[in-house]
Motif scaffolding. Structure first.
Motif, PDB file in Angstrom:
ATOM      1  N   ILE A 154       0.814  -1.216   0.000  1.00  0.00           N
ATOM      2  CA  ILE A 154       0.000   0.000   0.000  1.00  0.00           C
ATOM      3  C   ILE A 154       0.849   1.269   0.000  1.00  0.00           C
ATOM      4  CG2 ILE A 154      -1.686   1.344   1.336  1.00  0.00           C
ATOM      5  CD1 ILE A 154      -3.089  -1.249   2.035  1.00  0.00           C
ATOM      6  N   LEU A 155       1.938   1.295   0.778  1.00  0.00           N
ATOM      7  CA  LEU A 155       2.786   2.493   0.790  1.00  0.00           C
ATOM      8  C   LEU A 155       3.387   2.757  -0.590  1.00  0.00           C
ATOM      9  CD1 LEU A 155       4.664   2.463   4.217  1.00  0.00           C
ATOM     10  CD2 LEU A 155       2.893   4.045   3.438  1.00  0.00           C
ATOM     11  N   TRP A 156       3.728   1.698  -1.303  1.00  0.00           N
ATOM     12  CA  TRP A 156       4.279   1.868  -2.654  1.00  0.00           C
ATOM     13  C   TRP A 156       3.209   2.404  -3.605  1.00  0.00           C
ATOM     14  CZ3 TRP A 156       9.285   1.791  -2.642  1.00  0.00           C
ATOM     15  CH2 TRP A 156       9.961   1.004  -1.703  1.00  0.00           C
ATOM     16  N   LEU A 157       1.989   1.919  -3.467  1.00  0.00           N
ATOM     17  CA  LEU A 157       0.905   2.420  -4.310  1.00  0.00           C
ATOM     18  C   LEU A 157       0.552   3.867  -3.967  1.00  0.00           C
ATOM     19  CD1 LEU A 157      -1.381  -0.751  -4.402  1.00  0.00           C
ATOM     20  CD2 LEU A 157      -0.062   0.220  -6.297  1.00  0.00           C
ATOM     21  N   LEU A 158       0.648   4.222  -2.696  1.00  0.00           N
ATOM     22  CA  LEU A 158       0.414   5.615  -2.298  1.00  0.00           C
ATOM     23  C   LEU A 158       1.510   6.518  -2.860  1.00  0.00           C
ATOM     24  CD1 LEU A 158      -0.735   5.144   1.402  1.00  0.00           C
ATOM     25  CD2 LEU A 158      -2.149   5.876  -0.526  1.00  0.00           C
ATOM     26  N   ALA A 159       2.748   6.008  -2.874  1.00  0.00           N
ATOM     27  CA  ALA A 159       3.838   6.775  -3.479  1.00  0.00           C
ATOM     28  C   ALA A 159       3.592   6.965  -4.973  1.00  0.00           C
ATOM     29  CB  ALA A 159       5.174   6.062  -3.242  1.00  0.00           C
ATOM     30  N   CYS A 170      -6.977  11.507 -14.181  1.00  0.00           N
ATOM     31  CA  CYS A 170      -5.695  10.794 -14.026  1.00  0.00           C
ATOM     32  C   CYS A 170      -5.693  10.009 -12.707  1.00  0.00           C
ATOM     33  CB  CYS A 170      -4.531  11.785 -14.036  1.00  0.00           C
ATOM     34  SG  CYS A 170      -4.285  12.638 -15.609  1.00  0.00           S
ATOM     35  N   LEU A 171      -6.165  10.655 -11.640  1.00  0.00           N
ATOM     36  CA  LEU A 171      -6.189   9.995 -10.334  1.00  0.00           C
ATOM     37  C   LEU A 171      -7.229   8.881 -10.299  1.00  0.00           C
ATOM     38  CD1 LEU A 171      -5.748  13.050  -7.920  1.00  0.00           C
ATOM     39  CD2 LEU A 171      -4.013  11.522  -8.873  1.00  0.00           C
ATOM     40  N   MET A 172      -8.336   9.060 -11.014  1.00  0.00           N
ATOM     41  CA  MET A 172      -9.353   8.010 -11.084  1.00  0.00           C
ATOM     42  C   MET A 172      -8.784   6.762 -11.758  1.00  0.00           C
ATOM     43  SD  MET A 172     -12.976   7.980 -13.158  1.00  0.00           S
ATOM     44  CE  MET A 172     -12.143   7.743 -14.743  1.00  0.00           C
ATOM     45  N   VAL A 173      -8.112   6.940 -12.882  1.00  0.00           N
ATOM     46  CA  VAL A 173      -7.532   5.804 -13.606  1.00  0.00           C
ATOM     47  C   VAL A 173      -6.480   5.114 -12.740  1.00  0.00           C
ATOM     48  CG1 VAL A 173      -6.107   5.153 -15.592  1.00  0.00           C
ATOM     49  CG2 VAL A 173      -8.014   6.747 -15.893  1.00  0.00           C
ATOM     50  N   TYR A 174      -5.660   5.912 -12.043  1.00  0.00           N
ATOM     51  CA  TYR A 174      -4.642   5.313 -11.170  1.00  0.00           C
ATOM     52  C   TYR A 174      -5.297   4.527 -10.042  1.00  0.00           C
ATOM     53  CZ  TYR A 174      -0.737   4.566  -8.087  1.00  0.00           C
ATOM     54  OH  TYR A 174       0.209   3.958  -7.300  1.00  0.00           O
ATOM     55  N   GLY A 175      -6.342   5.089  -9.427  1.00  0.00           N
ATOM     56  CA  GLY A 175      -7.039   4.392  -8.348  1.00  0.00           C
ATOM     57  C   GLY A 175      -7.649   3.083  -8.812  1.00  0.00           C
ATOM     58  N   MET A 176      -8.224   3.083 -10.007  1.00  0.00           N
ATOM     59  CA  MET A 176      -8.789   1.846 -10.568  1.00  0.00           C
ATOM     60  C   MET A 176      -7.698   0.801 -10.799  1.00  0.00           C
ATOM     61  SD  MET A 176     -11.587   3.220 -13.320  1.00  0.00           S
ATOM     62  CE  MET A 176     -13.284   3.525 -12.819  1.00  0.00           C
ATOM     63  N   ALA A 177      -6.563   1.264 -11.327  1.00  0.00           N
ATOM     64  CA  ALA A 177      -5.450   0.341 -11.583  1.00  0.00           C
ATOM     65  C   ALA A 177      -4.916  -0.241 -10.275  1.00  0.00           C
ATOM     66  CB  ALA A 177      -4.342   1.063 -12.339  1.00  0.00           C
ATOM     67  N   ALA A 178      -4.798   0.598  -9.243  1.00  0.00           N
ATOM     68  CA  ALA A 178      -4.313   0.134  -7.936  1.00  0.00           C
ATOM     69  C   ALA A 178      -5.293  -0.858  -7.320  1.00  0.00           C
ATOM     70  CB  ALA A 178      -4.104   1.328  -7.011  1.00  0.00           C
ATOM     71  N   CYS A 179      -6.595  -0.581  -7.452  1.00  0.00           N
ATOM     72  CA  CYS A 179      -7.629  -1.502  -6.952  1.00  0.00           C
ATOM     73  C   CYS A 179      -7.529  -2.846  -7.662  1.00  0.00           C
ATOM     74  CB  CYS A 179      -9.010  -0.871  -7.160  1.00  0.00           C
ATOM     75  SG  CYS A 179     -10.394  -1.975  -6.806  1.00  0.00           S
ATOM     76  N   LEU A 228      -4.931  -4.137  -9.120  1.00  0.00           N
ATOM     77  CA  LEU A 228      -3.683  -4.801  -8.740  1.00  0.00           C
ATOM     78  C   LEU A 228      -3.802  -5.491  -7.383  1.00  0.00           C
ATOM     79  CD1 LEU A 228      -0.635  -5.274  -9.334  1.00  0.00           C
ATOM     80  CD2 LEU A 228      -0.181  -3.143  -8.123  1.00  0.00           C
ATOM     81  N   LEU A 229      -4.424  -4.815  -6.402  1.00  0.00           N
ATOM     82  CA  LEU A 229      -4.490  -5.370  -5.050  1.00  0.00           C
ATOM     83  C   LEU A 229      -5.629  -6.379  -4.872  1.00  0.00           C
ATOM     84  CD1 LEU A 229      -3.746  -2.634  -2.358  1.00  0.00           C
ATOM     85  CD2 LEU A 229      -2.375  -4.597  -3.010  1.00  0.00           C
ATOM     86  N   LEU A 230      -6.791  -6.069  -5.429  1.00  0.00           N
ATOM     87  CA  LEU A 230      -7.987  -6.879  -5.165  1.00  0.00           C
ATOM     88  C   LEU A 230      -8.341  -7.813  -6.316  1.00  0.00           C
ATOM     89  CD1 LEU A 230     -10.229  -4.136  -3.513  1.00  0.00           C
ATOM     90  CD2 LEU A 230      -8.779  -5.830  -2.379  1.00  0.00           C
ATOM     91  N   GLY A 231      -7.642  -7.685  -7.439  1.00  0.00           N
ATOM     92  CA  GLY A 231      -7.948  -8.515  -8.588  1.00  0.00           C
ATOM     93  C   GLY A 231      -9.162  -8.002  -9.352  1.00  0.00           C
TER      94      GLY A 231
END
Length: 285
Positions: free
Chosen positions: A21-26, A46-55, A57-60
């Protein structure tokens, strides 16, 4: 020195923070600052797309689909503009988390219980954000609903700093501040970041000292030492526990609050020190 293992919440989020999570927050911080510097107008997307990508990655893809489905259902129900219906929808979506067959199905998506719990926590917090959007959609007149579109809901729901554990930011405040374009100063933001990291690191060290030296939660899990303790000792243990709770949330909410500030948003106030309070009303909020 071994630490007190009985505070599940602290151990859980520290472990996830160190792993991913810290890496994704960075990564969010990097995307945010680059978008503020180069494409301020498109920062929310841009932040929406990043948040979707992070979700994803972590939750499948299945965890991502669950959150997207909850958002779509909440948005559809909000179109009726009935607050009671919105609350019922939110309660029904939350109640699905406790249906045994659904629980068992979701557990099979992941290799470990910790991954399943991450989905559980995330969906619960996202439900609060969907409720905030839907209620504010119900309360506003048609002329005020220019920002209450489904893309804006997704930008709000998938905003990554508050994604897994909060804190809650109302949709109106989020959209208003996200739309506002301010002068961007790299030097100012770097100084805010450095000071914020130092403060959070101090709080984290204090929390780690408390959990390694005081064993508050381990004492509470055993009846024998509590039965033999004096009333003064019990009062001291109770105070120590709520002080640890306070310091813990300075860290858990301090990290997203710092990123909100870096994104040009006003973060919610951090918890008040429990030693200065006469009522726990603000504490639970």
């Amino acid at each position: 020195m071994p630490q007190d293992p009985m505070d599940f919440e602290w151990s859980y989020w520290v472990e996830w923070g160190r792993e991913r999570i810290l890496w994704l927050l960075a990564g969010h911080l990097l995307v945010s600052q680059m978008s503020r510097l180069l494409v301020e107008k498109y920062k929310p997307w841009c932040l929406m797309v990043y948040g979707m990508a992070a979700c994803w990655l972590l939750l499948g893809i299945k965890g991502f689909a669950v959150i997207l489905l909850h958002a779509a259902i909440s948005f559809a129900v909000a179109q009726f503009q009935l607050s009671l219906l919105t609350w019922l929808c939110s309660l029904i979506l939350l109640s699905t988390l406790r249906i045994p067959a659904v629980e068992e199905t979701k557990r099979k998506w992941y290799d470990t219980e910790n991954e399943y719990y991450l989905l559980l926590f995330t969906v619960s917090v996202r439900c609060l954000f969907c409720t905030s959007f839907s209620l504010e959609y119900c309360w506003h007149a048609p002329s005020q609903k220019s920002s209450h579109s489904f893309p804006w809901m997704l930008a709000y729901v998938f905003y990554y700093p508050t994604f897994h554990n909060g804190p809650l930011v109302n949709f109106d405040e989020f959209s208003m501040q996200m739309r506002r374009q301010e002068a961007f100063s790299v030097k100012t933001n770097i100084s805010i970041l450095i000071v914020g990291i130092i403060r959070i690191f101090f709080w984290w060290c204090l929390a780690e000292l408390m959990i390694h030296l005081m064993y508050i939660h381990a004492l509470y899990s055993s009846a024998l030492p509590l039965e033999s303790a004096s009333y003064w000792a019990l009062g001291g243990l109770a105070l120590a526990q709520v002080l640890f709770f306070y310091v813990k949330y300075l860290v858990l909410y301090g990290v997203p609050a710092l990123l909100l500030q870096m994104d040009g948003l006003k973060p919610p106030a951090l918890p008040c020190c429990v030693s200065l309070m006469h009522s726990f009303t603000k504490m639970w909020r």
